[in-house]
Structures are given as structure tokens and as C-alpha cells.
Scaffold this motif. Structure first.
Motif, PDB file in Angstrom:
ATOM      1  N   GLU A  97      -8.515 -37.822  -4.689  1.00 10.85           N
ATOM      2  CA  GLU A  97      -8.463 -38.097  -6.120  1.00 10.85           C
ATOM      3  C   GLU A  97      -8.958 -39.514  -6.376  1.00 10.85           C
ATOM      4  O   GLU A  97      -8.625 -40.435  -5.636  1.00 10.85           O
ATOM      5  CB  GLU A  97      -7.044 -37.943  -6.649  1.00 10.85           C
ATOM      6  CG  GLU A  97      -6.534 -36.519  -6.532  1.00 10.85           C
ATOM      7  CD  GLU A  97      -5.102 -36.393  -7.004  1.00 10.85           C
ATOM      8  OE1 GLU A  97      -4.905 -36.204  -8.226  1.00 10.85           O
ATOM      9  OE2 GLU A  97      -4.197 -36.515  -6.158  1.00 10.85           O
ATOM     10  N   THR A 147      -4.490 -36.446  -0.387  1.00 14.64           N
ATOM     11  CA  THR A 147      -3.294 -35.624  -0.234  1.00 14.64           C
ATOM     12  C   THR A 147      -3.632 -34.373   0.561  1.00 14.64           C
ATOM     13  O   THR A 147      -4.526 -33.610   0.169  1.00 14.64           O
ATOM     14  CB  THR A 147      -2.745 -35.210  -1.617  1.00 14.64           C
ATOM     15  OG1 THR A 147      -2.562 -36.382  -2.408  1.00 14.64           O
ATOM     16  CG2 THR A 147      -1.442 -34.457  -1.484  1.00 14.64           C
ATOM     17  N   ASN A 187      -6.432 -41.624  -3.926  1.00 15.56           N
ATOM     18  CA  ASN A 187      -5.451 -41.157  -2.962  1.00 15.56           C
ATOM     19  C   ASN A 187      -6.031 -39.985  -2.195  1.00 15.56           C
ATOM     20  O   ASN A 187      -7.071 -39.440  -2.561  1.00 15.56           O
ATOM     21  CB  ASN A 187      -4.089 -40.837  -3.599  1.00 15.56           C
ATOM     22  CG  ASN A 187      -4.054 -39.547  -4.374  1.00 15.56           C
ATOM     23  OD1 ASN A 187      -5.002 -38.766  -4.391  1.00 15.56           O
ATOM     24  ND2 ASN A 187      -2.953 -39.296  -5.041  1.00 15.56           N
ATOM     25  N   THR A 237      -2.524 -38.715   5.115  1.00 11.76           N
ATOM     26  CA  THR A 237      -2.268 -38.687   3.681  1.00 11.76           C
ATOM     27  C   THR A 237      -2.209 -40.146   3.241  1.00 11.76           C
ATOM     28  O   THR A 237      -1.659 -40.984   3.947  1.00 11.76           O
ATOM     29  CB  THR A 237      -0.935 -37.982   3.371  1.00 11.76           C
ATOM     30  OG1 THR A 237      -1.088 -36.596   3.679  1.00 11.76           O
ATOM     31  CG2 THR A 237      -0.539 -38.131   1.928  1.00 11.76           C
ATOM     32  N   VAL A 238      -2.794 -40.441   2.080  1.00 11.35           N
ATOM     33  CA  VAL A 238      -2.813 -41.811   1.569  1.00 11.35           C
ATOM     34  C   VAL A 238      -2.260 -41.805   0.156  1.00 11.35           C
ATOM     35  O   VAL A 238      -2.740 -41.066  -0.704  1.00 11.35           O
ATOM     36  CB  VAL A 238      -4.260 -42.370   1.555  1.00 11.35           C
ATOM     37  CG1 VAL A 238      -4.297 -43.772   0.961  1.00 11.35           C
ATOM     38  CG2 VAL A 238      -4.856 -42.355   2.947  1.00 11.35           C
ATOM     39  N   ALA A 239      -1.245 -42.620  -0.085  1.00 14.39           N
ATOM     40  CA  ALA A 239      -0.700 -42.783  -1.435  1.00 14.39           C
ATOM     41  C   ALA A 239      -1.732 -43.481  -2.312  1.00 14.39           C
ATOM     42  O   ALA A 239      -2.699 -44.075  -1.809  1.00 14.39           O
ATOM     43  CB  ALA A 239       0.593 -43.593  -1.386  1.00 14.39           C
ATOM     44  N   LYS A 240      -1.545 -43.435  -3.609  1.00 11.58           N
ATOM     45  CA  LYS A 240      -2.480 -44.079  -4.534  1.00 11.58           C
ATOM     46  C   LYS A 240      -2.665 -45.543  -4.135  1.00 11.58           C
ATOM     47  O   LYS A 240      -1.703 -46.289  -4.007  1.00 11.58           O
ATOM     48  CB  LYS A 240      -1.975 -43.974  -5.966  1.00 11.58           C
ATOM     49  CG  LYS A 240      -3.009 -44.338  -7.000  1.00 11.58           C
ATOM     50  CD  LYS A 240      -2.539 -43.990  -8.400  1.00 11.58           C
ATOM     51  CE  LYS A 240      -3.614 -44.254  -9.423  1.00 11.58           C
ATOM     52  NZ  LYS A 240      -3.151 -43.888 -10.780  1.00 11.58           N
ATOM     53  N   THR A 241      -3.943 -45.909  -3.924  1.00  9.76           N
ATOM     54  CA  THR A 241      -4.305 -47.231  -3.410  1.00  9.76           C
ATOM     55  C   THR A 241      -5.410 -47.826  -4.269  1.00  9.76           C
ATOM     56  O   THR A 241      -6.375 -47.144  -4.610  1.00  9.76           O
ATOM     57  CB  THR A 241      -4.807 -47.090  -1.947  1.00  9.76           C
ATOM     58  OG1 THR A 241      -3.786 -46.485  -1.167  1.00  9.76           O
ATOM     59  CG2 THR A 241      -5.184 -48.430  -1.359  1.00  9.76           C
ATOM     60  N   SER A 290      -8.945 -46.709  -8.256  1.00  9.35           N
ATOM     61  CA  SER A 290      -7.994 -46.388  -7.200  1.00  9.35           C
ATOM     62  C   SER A 290      -8.267 -44.983  -6.687  1.00  9.35           C
ATOM     63  O   SER A 290      -9.067 -44.240  -7.263  1.00  9.35           O
ATOM     64  CB  SER A 290      -6.553 -46.516  -7.703  1.00  9.35           C
ATOM     65  OG  SER A 290      -6.351 -45.712  -8.842  1.00  9.35           O
ATOM     66  N   CYS A 308     -13.390 -48.417  -1.208  1.00  9.20           N
ATOM     67  CA  CYS A 308     -11.984 -48.055  -1.041  1.00  9.20           C
ATOM     68  C   CYS A 308     -11.707 -47.837   0.440  1.00  9.20           C
ATOM     69  O   CYS A 308     -12.539 -47.250   1.144  1.00  9.20           O
ATOM     70  CB  CYS A 308     -11.663 -46.763  -1.791  1.00  9.20           C
ATOM     71  SG  CYS A 308     -12.103 -46.772  -3.528  1.00  9.20           S
TER      72      CYS A 308
END
Length: 153
Positions: free
Chosen positions: A101, A91, A89, A75-79, A87, A63
Motif C-alpha cells: 500500500e 501486509t 506498508n 510484513t512492514v507497518a506503515k512507514t 508512506s 522507501c
């Protein structure tokens, strides 16, 4: 027919035995994370996060993301990861820490998930000698396991 007391059944289930007189308990391995690195890039408006993780030593997936950020931990949005059934993320929390997560789709529309809490003390400022290169980076363990929550059968 031999009957087991409630205490015996509960004890056996807690020990992780897969079945007792028709009762079943799904025993799941944790998610194993390795090579976690994250932070802001000096002299840039781009951050980074990279990690590899697997479930039970199988289905290893990589990832990564390069979110926009300037000097501070990103911060990374769901990827979606390299395996499209996985996937993640990242936060940031108000206390200065962050939550990583992870999700693994076990059936269409159903995912196992895990959360790794990154303590505020594990996010540090680097390059203190050069004020223009000062950035926040992850300084915690790179390799760890995290308990996953699996949907009921």
C-alpha cells in the motif's frame, strides 16, 4: 445554447475530458513504482523492502524498511518514505501473497492511496541448496504502475 445528451456527457467524462458544460472530472496519473525488492535476508533475523515511486513522474520518493523476520517474507507497518508526505506498508495475506500500500498526502489529513497485490506465486523460496540460507523473496516485476484513488475535491 447547445445541449448535450446524458449519453454524450457520460461518454465524454469516461474519455477523461476535464470539463463539459460546467461538470468537472479530476484526471489522475497512477503511481509508478520502480526497483521493488523485498524478502528475508539469509542467515539473519532481518528482512528488507526497498522501492522508489512517484506520482505522475513527479515527487519521486524512496522507501525502505528492515523489519524483523526469519526466513519468511516480511510484513512492514506503515512507514514514512524519504519524502515525508509519502508512506507505505507491506501486509502478508492468508493466501500467501501480500499487499503493498502506498500513500501520498495531497492536503493536510487527506491522502491519495494505491494498493498493489503481490500474488503468492511472486513470493518464492531461494537458496534451496543450502537449507540454512533458504529464505522467501519477492520475484515479481520490479517496475509497474498502480492506479491511485484520490479524494474528491
Amino acid at each position: 445554447m447547445k445541449f448535450l445528451s446524458g449519453v454524450t456527457v457520460v461518454g465524454m467524462l469516461a474519455a477523461g475530458l476535464p470539463s463539459v458544460q460546467g461538470l468537472t472530472r479530476r484526471v489522475n496519473a497512477p503511481f509508478t513504482v520502480s526497483k521493488l525488492s523485498a524478502g528475508a535476508t539469509p542467515h539473519s533475523s532481518v528482512g528488507y523492502i526497498e522501492l522508489t515511486w512517484s506520482y505522475g513522474g513527479l515527487n519521486q520518493t524512496k522507501c525502505s524498511a528492515q523489519p524483523g523476520t526469519y526466513q519468511v517474507f516480511p510484513t512492514v507497518a506503515k512507514t514514512v518514505c524519504s519524502d515525508p508526505s509519502t508512506s507505505f506498508n507491506l501486509t502478508k495475506r492468508s493466501d500467501g501473497g501480500a499487499d503493498l500500500e502506498l500513500w501520498h498526502e495531497v492536503a493536510p489529513g487527506t491522502s491519495a492511496s494505491a494498493v498493489h497485490t503481490i500474488q503468492a506465486s511472486e513470493i518464492v523460496w531461494t537458496n534451496q541448496q543450502s537449507p540454512t540460507g533458504t529464505v522467501q523473496v519477492y520475484a515479481g516485476p520490479q517496475n509497474f504502475t498502480v492506479n491511485a484513488i484520490f479524494p474528491k475535491n
